[in-house]
Design a protein around this motif. Structure first.
Motif, PDB file in Angstrom:
ATOM      1  N   ALA A 434     -11.991  -0.770  -9.432  1.00  0.00           N
ATOM      2  CA  ALA A 434     -11.736  -0.114 -10.719  1.00  0.00           C
ATOM      3  C   ALA A 434     -11.097   1.258 -10.500  1.00  0.00           C
ATOM      4  CB  ALA A 434     -13.042   0.019 -11.498  1.00  0.00           C
ATOM      5  N   GLY A 435     -11.645   2.013  -9.531  1.00  0.00           N
ATOM      6  CA  GLY A 435     -11.061   3.318  -9.257  1.00  0.00           C
ATOM      7  C   GLY A 435      -9.658   3.218  -8.698  1.00  0.00           C
ATOM      8  N   THR A 436      -9.407   2.230  -7.815  1.00  0.00           N
ATOM      9  CA  THR A 436      -8.076   2.064  -7.241  1.00  0.00           C
ATOM     10  C   THR A 436      -7.062   1.673  -8.304  1.00  0.00           C
ATOM     11  OG1 THR A 436      -9.071   1.387  -5.134  1.00  0.00           O
ATOM     12  CG2 THR A 436      -6.753   0.847  -5.478  1.00  0.00           C
ATOM     13  N   LEU A 437      -7.479   0.815  -9.229  1.00  0.00           N
ATOM     14  CA  LEU A 437      -6.565   0.431 -10.311  1.00  0.00           C
ATOM     15  C   LEU A 437      -6.181   1.644 -11.145  1.00  0.00           C
ATOM     16  CD1 LEU A 437      -5.074  -1.682 -11.976  1.00  0.00           C
ATOM     17  CD2 LEU A 437      -7.218  -2.104 -13.233  1.00  0.00           C
ATOM     18  N   ALA A 438      -7.174   2.462 -11.488  1.00  0.00           N
ATOM     19  CA  ALA A 438      -6.860   3.669 -12.251  1.00  0.00           C
ATOM     20  C   ALA A 438      -5.960   4.602 -11.441  1.00  0.00           C
ATOM     21  CB  ALA A 438      -8.157   4.389 -12.637  1.00  0.00           C
ATOM     22  N   GLY A 439      -6.261   4.754 -10.141  1.00  0.00           N
ATOM     23  CA  GLY A 439      -5.424   5.597  -9.307  1.00  0.00           C
ATOM     24  C   GLY A 439      -4.023   5.055  -9.155  1.00  0.00           C
ATOM     25  N   ALA A 440      -3.891   3.731  -9.061  1.00  0.00           N
ATOM     26  CA  ALA A 440      -2.564   3.128  -8.946  1.00  0.00           C
ATOM     27  C   ALA A 440      -1.735   3.378 -10.195  1.00  0.00           C
ATOM     28  CB  ALA A 440      -2.704   1.633  -8.680  1.00  0.00           C
ATOM     29  N   LEU A 441      -2.356   3.292 -11.363  1.00  0.00           N
ATOM     30  CA  LEU A 441      -1.626   3.554 -12.608  1.00  0.00           C
ATOM     31  C   LEU A 441      -1.162   5.009 -12.664  1.00  0.00           C
ATOM     32  CD1 LEU A 441      -3.864   1.557 -15.127  1.00  0.00           C
ATOM     33  CD2 LEU A 441      -1.631   0.895 -14.200  1.00  0.00           C
ATOM     34  N   VAL A 442      -2.055   5.926 -12.271  1.00  0.00           N
ATOM     35  CA  VAL A 442      -1.664   7.343 -12.250  1.00  0.00           C
ATOM     36  C   VAL A 442      -0.549   7.570 -11.237  1.00  0.00           C
ATOM     37  CG1 VAL A 442      -2.464   9.679 -11.742  1.00  0.00           C
ATOM     38  CG2 VAL A 442      -3.925   8.113 -13.039  1.00  0.00           C
ATOM     39  N   SER A 443      -0.667   6.962 -10.050  1.00  0.00           N
ATOM     40  CA  SER A 443       0.354   7.131  -9.019  1.00  0.00           C
ATOM     41  C   SER A 443       1.701   6.600  -9.481  1.00  0.00           C
ATOM     42  CB  SER A 443      -0.076   6.397  -7.742  1.00  0.00           C
ATOM     43  OG  SER A 443      -1.287   6.906  -7.253  1.00  0.00           O
ATOM     44  N   ALA A 444       1.697   5.430 -10.092  1.00  0.00           N
ATOM     45  CA  ALA A 444       2.953   4.857 -10.577  1.00  0.00           C
ATOM     46  C   ALA A 444       3.606   5.773 -11.610  1.00  0.00           C
ATOM     47  CB  ALA A 444       2.695   3.476 -11.169  1.00  0.00           C
ATOM     48  N   GLY A 445       2.778   6.308 -12.500  1.00  0.00           N
ATOM     49  CA  GLY A 445       3.337   7.226 -13.496  1.00  0.00           C
ATOM     50  C   GLY A 445       3.934   8.477 -12.867  1.00  0.00           C
ATOM     51  N   VAL A 446       3.238   9.056 -11.881  1.00  0.00           N
ATOM     52  CA  VAL A 446       3.754  10.254 -11.218  1.00  0.00           C
ATOM     53  C   VAL A 446       5.043   9.946 -10.470  1.00  0.00           C
ATOM     54  CG1 VAL A 446       3.279  11.931  -9.396  1.00  0.00           C
ATOM     55  CG2 VAL A 446       1.493  11.341 -11.036  1.00  0.00           C
ATOM     56  N   LEU A 447       5.085   8.821  -9.756  1.00  0.00           N
ATOM     57  CA  LEU A 447       6.281   8.472  -8.981  1.00  0.00           C
ATOM     58  C   LEU A 447       7.473   8.201  -9.891  1.00  0.00           C
ATOM     59  CD1 LEU A 447       4.602   6.153  -6.316  1.00  0.00           C
ATOM     60  CD2 LEU A 447       5.478   8.454  -5.954  1.00  0.00           C
ATOM     61  N   ILE A 448       7.223   7.595 -11.037  1.00  0.00           N
ATOM     62  CA  ILE A 448       8.326   7.325 -11.977  1.00  0.00           C
ATOM     63  C   ILE A 448       8.834   8.626 -12.582  1.00  0.00           C
ATOM     64  CG2 ILE A 448       8.896   6.253 -14.183  1.00  0.00           C
ATOM     65  CD1 ILE A 448       6.987   3.975 -13.427  1.00  0.00           C
ATOM     66  N   ALA A 489      -0.294   8.348  -2.262  1.00  0.00           N
ATOM     67  CA  ALA A 489       1.047   8.295  -2.847  1.00  0.00           C
ATOM     68  C   ALA A 489       1.767   9.630  -2.686  1.00  0.00           C
ATOM     69  CB  ALA A 489       0.948   7.912  -4.317  1.00  0.00           C
ATOM     70  N   LEU A 490       1.061  10.737  -2.868  1.00  0.00           N
ATOM     71  CA  LEU A 490       1.684  12.057  -2.721  1.00  0.00           C
ATOM     72  C   LEU A 490       2.088  12.322  -1.269  1.00  0.00           C
ATOM     73  CD1 LEU A 490      -0.681  14.202  -4.993  1.00  0.00           C
ATOM     74  CD2 LEU A 490       1.595  13.330  -5.544  1.00  0.00           C
ATOM     75  N   ILE A 491       1.330  11.810  -0.323  1.00  0.00           N
ATOM     76  CA  ILE A 491       1.674  12.007   1.092  1.00  0.00           C
ATOM     77  C   ILE A 491       2.907  11.195   1.468  1.00  0.00           C
ATOM     78  CG2 ILE A 491       0.887  11.617   3.456  1.00  0.00           C
ATOM     79  CD1 ILE A 491      -1.974  12.158   2.449  1.00  0.00           C
ATOM     80  N   PHE A 492       2.879   9.889   1.172  1.00  0.00           N
ATOM     81  CA  PHE A 492       3.974   9.026   1.607  1.00  0.00           C
ATOM     82  C   PHE A 492       5.256   9.276   0.812  1.00  0.00           C
ATOM     83  CE2 PHE A 492       0.512   6.843   3.650  1.00  0.00           C
ATOM     84  CZ  PHE A 492       1.083   6.361   4.819  1.00  0.00           C
ATOM     85  N   ALA A 493       5.137   9.857  -0.366  1.00  0.00           N
ATOM     86  CA  ALA A 493       6.338  10.210  -1.117  1.00  0.00           C
ATOM     87  C   ALA A 493       7.129  11.309  -0.420  1.00  0.00           C
ATOM     88  CB  ALA A 493       5.960  10.650  -2.526  1.00  0.00           C
ATOM     89  N   GLN A 494       6.464  12.055   0.477  1.00  0.00           N
ATOM     90  CA  GLN A 494       7.158  13.098   1.229  1.00  0.00           C
ATOM     91  C   GLN A 494       7.629  12.623   2.597  1.00  0.00           C
ATOM     92  OE1 GLN A 494       5.163  17.105   0.876  1.00  0.00           O
ATOM     93  NE2 GLN A 494       3.557  15.881  -0.117  1.00  0.00           N
TER      94      GLN A 494
END
Length: 716
Positions: A434-448, A489-494
């Motif tokens: 559940a936490g990973t799903l919420a984090g994935a949604l937040v990560s996708a939004g930030v990356l977009i 996501a913030l680490i690998f985006a760099q």
């Protein structure tokens, strides 16, 4: 509040925040210096994940300075893990085999004590990181550079940033308890009366302060070395001394009273010297010990009395002498153990054979002895190591065969989510997903929204890292996994061109890793340590029953058993105590087993410490009673001692049957509620002090069994 009481939240957030600040500052400094200052992304990755592994994933107990000293010693281990992981990663079969061996070894290193156990997950991560793409042995130099930098910076941060107040060490706790024993012995010698209620409570509190659950994890002497074992022995001897002083009857007003009070005064002086030895870190002076040995020998000679039955001392005097001599024995053990704990193999106190068997054993042999003692399927350390090694190996095999994208994350999920019971693993996985799903949604939004603007990610990374490592440990696994997903996501985006599919891959990896962890949680000991604790305690009592019968028979007949240690079954009971103690240590972190535990012997209600104390009392008392020279008891005394020994052993077997999960006797627990067996007040004509010492030993074992039986008969 995710299992954290509201009253503890401020304290929990403060401790977590201090740790998070150190991790964030060091990880960000190393990452930015290599990524943007030196343009070395590989070194940047390893610098960051080394700090995350040792500061975020590991749970090394102690203050910052204590952790810094321990982590500094781990640097060569970190180098070896990175080198081996890099070299074996080029082929799937070698990577899988290496994961099996290294995974088991690191998990099994928990037998070395709380600090190796706390560092094991972080060290696992340091081996996992180079085991996945890119398979580039040519970058080994940058990998080692980043790892070394991360360790060095983190050691400095732990030692210098936000220092914590160190709690009293175990040696200091033992010294305080020894001073309480000194006051109690001095008052008994001066007043010749039993201790007052205030003194008894002080003795009980001092003994309680030496129990493992009352001592911070970092201060527990749990290692296999000579000093750690001796310090544990010191605490046990002081607890025994305090308990015997609290139960000591008034000194009979007869001609032997001066000899009794001389022993008690000598005990008080030895306790004071022991406290000074523990606090100063120097060997204790020999005078108090020699004085006690002299007073003890004099009382023992007086207590033995003339051979004529008509001239024997009264039974109440002999009972008092037996109790006082047991006090002296505990005090001598305390002094010898404390000297060994302070001076190690260079101690000056002569050691009795058998009791301090480890004093002259090389360190490597002691480590081997500890590992061999847990190299069996009944050891919870062995079970954990097998479970974790198989789960990590399976994930590595799936990642290598199916080319699972970012398989590193799947292994990280297995490492952090696999628990020791099926119920706990399933509960953890549900929250994590559940936490990973919420984090994935937040990560996708930030990356977009942010796209390829690495400056934004660079600004967000330390802020989010501080929040993640502060909030996650307090709020639970769901929050931790969700916030860590965004952090990744913030680490690998760099490090590479970011895309919203990174969040999708993270979700897939967590699902795969947690599923494999759950499968091995089912296949490998899904009940965790609860059943193992019950089984180990039952085995301990069965071994103890054998020793009780053999010792009572030997005392009655006046013969010494022909065994290497002088005590039949001594080594078997020692190993049973070790396994029961390890199972009890782990069960404290596990939930109540399914269905409430059954048979009334749930791990949360049974007085397991009383079981462990019964094992120690059996070992010590048997060795003391069988010290030569032995003489046969009179027929009446021999029959009484033998009968009592058999009854106590039978009671041990009944308690063992109530605790053993493999025993299906339906009436085992109800039978434990019978009153204490009669016979401890018998006074056979002409019985010597050794008879009354045997009765006192058996009576103390009955006290332990009564506590176990009472708790085992209660429904949780």
């Amino acid at each position: 509040m995710w299992g954290v009481p509201a009253v503890r939240l401020p304290t929990a957030y403060a401790a977590s925040g201090r740790r998070a600040l150190r991790v964030t500052l060091v990880a960000a400094a190393g990452f930015y210096a290599f990524r943007y200052g030196l343009d070395r992304p590989v070194a940047a990755t390893y610098a960051l994940f080394t700090v995350v592994a040792l500061g975020g994933l590991s749970r090394i107990p102690g203050t910052g300075r204590q952790r810094a000293a321990f982590i500094a010693r781990l640097l060569p281990v970190c180098w070896v893990l990175v080198v081996v992981g890099t070299c074996l990663s080029v082929r799937t079969w070698s990577a899988v085999l290496g994961m099996l061996v290294v995974g088991f070894t690191l998990a099994f290193s928990a037998v070395g004590g709380p600090r190796p156990a706390g560092a094991a997950p972080g060290l696992q991560l340091l081996y996992i990181l180079p085991s996945f793409p890119p398979y580039d042995p040519g970058s080994l130099g940058d990998r080692l550079l980043g790892t070394t930098t991360g360790v060095a910076l983190f050691v400095a941060a732990e030692a210098l940033l936000l220092p914590e107040r160190a709690p009293p060490s175990y040696r200091e706790r033992a010294a305080r308890a020894a001073l309480v024993a000194e006051r109690c012995a001095a008052r008994l010698a001066a007043a010749r009366a039993a201790l007052t209620g205030t003194d008894v409570r002080a003795a009980q509190e001092a003994g309680q302060a030496l129990r493992a659950l009352s001592v911070p994890e970092a201060e527990r002497p749990a290692g296999p070395g000579v000093r750690e074992r001796a310090l544990t022995h010191t605490g046990l001897a002081i607890r025994t001394l305090l308990g015997r002083l609290a139960r000591l009857p008034a000194v009979p007003d007869d001609g032997t009273a001066p000899d009794v009070t001389a022993v008690l005064r000598s005990v008080a002086r030895l306790a004071a010297a022991t406290a000074g030895c523990l606090r100063a870190g120097t060997t204790s002076p020999p005078a108090p010990r020699e004085e006690l040995l002299t007073a003890r020998a004099r009382l023992s000679a007086v207590s033995a009395g003339p051979p004529s039955p008509g001239a024997c001392l009264p039974p109440e005097v002999l009972r008092c002498h037996a109790a006082v001599l047991e006090v002296a024995d505990a005090a001598l053990a305390m002094g010898a153990a404390a000297d060994l704990a302070v001076a190690g193999r260079h101690g000056s106190v002569p050691l009795p054979p058998g009791r301090f068997w480890y004093a002259t054993t090389p360190a490597a042999v002691l480590w081997w002895h500890r590992a061999r003692g847990h190299a069996g399927r009944r050891s919870v350390f062995f079970q954990n190591a097998v479970r974790m090694a198989l789960a990590l190996t399976a994930v590595r095999l799936v990642a290598g065969v199916d080319t699972l994208p970012h398989g590193f994350w799947a292994m990280l999920a297995t490492l952090t989510l696999t628990r020791t019971t099926l119920g706990q693993t399933w509960s953890t996985i549900r929250l994590a997903l559940a936490g990973t799903l919420a984090g994935a949604l937040v990560s996708a939004g930030v990356l977009i929204l942010v796209g390829s603007d690495t400056a934004v990610y660079a600004v967000l990374l330390p802020v989010w890292m501080l929040c993640a490592f502060t909030v996650g440990p307090v709020r639970g696994v769901g929050w931790a996994q969700g916030m860590f997903t965004v952090l990744v996501a913030l680490i690998f985006a760099q490090l590479a061109q970011p895309t919203w599919r990174l969040a999708e891959v993270r979700m897939l990896d967590v699902l795969v890793g947690s599923a494999i962890g759950a499968v091995f949680g089912v296949l490998a000991w899904p009940r965790g340590a609860h059943d193992e604790l019950r089984r180990a305690a039952a085995e301990l009592l069965r071994r103890a029953a054998e020793i009780v019968v053999a010792t009572s028979a030997s005392v009655a007949a006046g013969t010494t058993p022909a065994t290497p240690s002088g005590v039949p079954g001594h080594r078997s009971l020692q190993r049973a105590v070790v396994l029961a103690e390890s199972a009890y240590a782990q069960v404290q972190s596990e939930p109540t087993p399914f269905g409430g535990g059954g048979r009334g012997a749930d791990a949360r209600t049974v007085d397991w410490q009383a079981t462990l104390i019964a094992g120690h009392h059996t070992l010590w008392g048997s060795a003391r009673l069988l010290e030569p020279p032995l003489t046969a008891l009179s027929p009446e005394a021999a029959e009484s001692a033998g009968t009592l020994g058999e009854r106590v052993a039978g009671r041990m077997l009944l308690v063992s049957a109530a605790l053993d999960p493999a025993d299906d006797a339906p009436d085992a627990t109800p039978s434990l509620t019978h009153p204490v067996l009669a016979g401890f007040t018998a006074e056979p004509p002409g019985a010597p002090r050794r008879y009354y010492a045997t009765v006192a030993w058996l009576n103390s074992l009955m006290t332990d069994l009564a506590r176990i039986a009472h708790s085992a008969s209660r429904k949780p």
